[in-house]
Design a protein around this motif. Structure first.
Motif, short mmCIF file in Angstrom:
data_model
loop_
_atom_site.label_atom_id
_atom_site.label_comp_id
_atom_site.label_asym_id
_atom_site.label_seq_id
_atom_site.Cartn_x
_atom_site.Cartn_y
_atom_site.Cartn_z
N TYR A 149 41.62 24.30 46.46
CA TYR A 149 41.27 24.39 44.71
C TYR A 149 40.99 23.43 44.09
O TYR A 149 40.26 23.10 43.60
N TRP A 162 32.23 31.83 42.28
CA TRP A 162 31.37 32.79 41.88
C TRP A 162 30.67 33.54 43.06
O TRP A 162 30.07 35.15 42.75
N ASN A 165 32.26 35.74 45.25
CA ASN A 165 33.43 37.11 44.82
C ASN A 165 32.65 37.95 44.25
O ASN A 165 32.87 39.27 44.88
N HIS A 217 43.28 32.93 38.19
CA HIS A 217 41.88 33.25 38.21
C HIS A 217 42.23 35.21 39.28
O HIS A 217 41.13 35.36 38.38
N GLU A 221 40.04 37.99 38.81
CA GLU A 221 38.77 38.40 39.70
C GLU A 221 39.01 40.10 41.07
O GLU A 221 38.22 40.39 41.20
N SER A 272 35.34 34.30 35.74
CA SER A 272 36.90 33.91 37.43
C SER A 272 36.62 32.97 38.08
O SER A 272 37.61 32.57 38.65
N ILE A 275 37.47 30.11 35.83
CA ILE A 275 39.09 29.54 35.55
C ILE A 275 39.78 29.36 36.87
O ILE A 275 40.10 28.27 37.23
N GLU A 276 38.73 29.62 37.83
CA GLU A 276 38.97 28.84 39.36
C GLU A 276 38.69 27.69 39.36
O GLU A 276 39.73 27.57 40.38
N THR A 280 42.46 26.36 37.62
CA THR A 280 43.43 26.78 38.76
C THR A 280 43.48 24.86 39.40
O THR A 280 44.80 24.84 39.52
N GLY A 293 44.84 32.95 32.20
CA GLY A 293 44.06 34.19 32.81
C GLY A 293 45.25 35.59 32.41
O GLY A 293 44.43 35.78 32.91
#
Length: 330
Positions: A149, A162, A165, A217, A221, A272, A275-276, A280, A293
């Motif tokens: 991360y 992105w 996912n 996240h 997600e 999402s 956030i990740e 995170t 989250g």
């Protein structure tokens, strides 16, 4: 040309056209035909007045009437921003809300399966040995899982996440073309990957780190992935049980619903990914990262429930308005 006689002879036609235009939303079939016919006749009158008379007031009046009639006959173009607002306040949330039981069942089944696999991995050293050597597992648990991360710049990592996912969700949508049959296997694979990672972390007493990193996240997600899977499988079920509609009509409607979810999840997965990438790996306390989250997840679910329920009460389906392949069914 005697302008007064012309006006006297044709004023009833103009008044009738004006009346039909004002009440165009409630016209019968015969009145719609009359509207089209009168529009063509008054357009001819306007042409005659322009070529034979210098009466600016009459020309202006007929021009305005013809313009409004043309809009009623051909249909006015809806501004793009209104279409966008309608999509996010009606189309996307109502499709998600209508699939809520499929969505919930998908989420519960996948989460339970992930927990079972994780517990199995954590409690069985022989299973861990089959996954990798002790050194490999130690490297994963102590370094690789957390470093994933933060090893790339946040902005580029957000873009990568992105796309990744979006591809996972897109697979669910693509599988809907195959009537959703491969979707359960795709969910199983996803649950197995998460369960194995959690099981390995739990076997080394690192479960707090696992949930501290995946929860901020992961809530949003996975919710997006579950929604994509739910509408995809619902599409397949529509073929088996189309309800009171013809099977082709039901399949077309649900297919368009799947496309609505696809577009909406682009935004959800973008959030999402942000956030990740930025929350995170941040230096915030674990409770703060998880709190962000949870707030994002709660906001999304509240959005779907509030707007989706409202749209459903108004008999919205999220389908295209006046879709050409929808016909009355007895």
């Amino acid at each position: 040309m005697d302008i007064d006689a012309f006006v006297t002879a044709h004023r009833p036609v103009w008044d009738r056209l004006d009346h039909l235009v004002k009440h165009r939303s409630s016209l019968t079939g015969a009145e719609v035909d009359e509207l089209v016919d009168l529009y063509q006749r008054v357009a001819t009158h306007l042409s005659i007045v322009r070529s034979s008379s210098g009466d600016a007031m009459l020309t202006g009046r007929l021009s305005a009437l013809v313009a409004r009639a043309r809009s009623a006959v051909t249909g006015a173009h809806t501004p793009a921003w209104r279409e966008l607002v309608r999509f996010f306040t009606v189309s996307f949330p109502v499709v998600a809300y209508r699939a809520r039981w499929w969505w919930a069942a998908t989420a519960v089944a996948t989460i339970v399966l992930g927990w079972v696999i994780g517990a199995w991995v954590a409690k069985n050293p022989e299973v861990q040995a089959a996954i990798g050597s002790q050194d490999t597992i130690t490297q994963l648990v102590e370094h690789d899982f957390a470093d994933y991360y933060s090893e790339n710049p946040a902005a580029s990592f957000a873009g990568h996440v992105w796309l990744n996912n979006a591809w996972v969700a897109a697979q669910m949508i693509i599988f809907s073309v195959l009537l959703g049959l491969p979707i359960p296997y795709a969910l199983y694979s996803n649950a197995a990957n998460v369960g194995i990672g959690g099981g390995l972390m739990a076997s080394r007493d690192k479960l707090d780190i696992f949930f501290g990193l995946i929860t901020p996240h992961g809530l949003l997600e996975l919710t997006a992935v579950f929604l994509a899977a739910a509408v995809g499988m619902r599409l397949g079920w529509t073929v088996i049980d189309p309800g009171p509609r013809r099977r082709v009509e039901a399949l077309a409607e649900q297919g368009r619903a799947v496309m609505s979810v696809t577009l909406g999840l682009v935004v959800v997965l973008f959030v999402s990914g942000l956030i990740e990438a930025f929350v995170t790996p941040s230096g915030l306390p674990t409770w703060a990262r998880i709190g962000i989250g949870v707030l994002a997840e709660a906001a999304f679910l509240a959005y779907v429930i509030v707007y989706g329920r409202r749209a459903l009460r108004e008999n919205e389906t999220g389908d295209l308005e006046r879709a050409p392949d929808v016909a009355p069914t007895a």
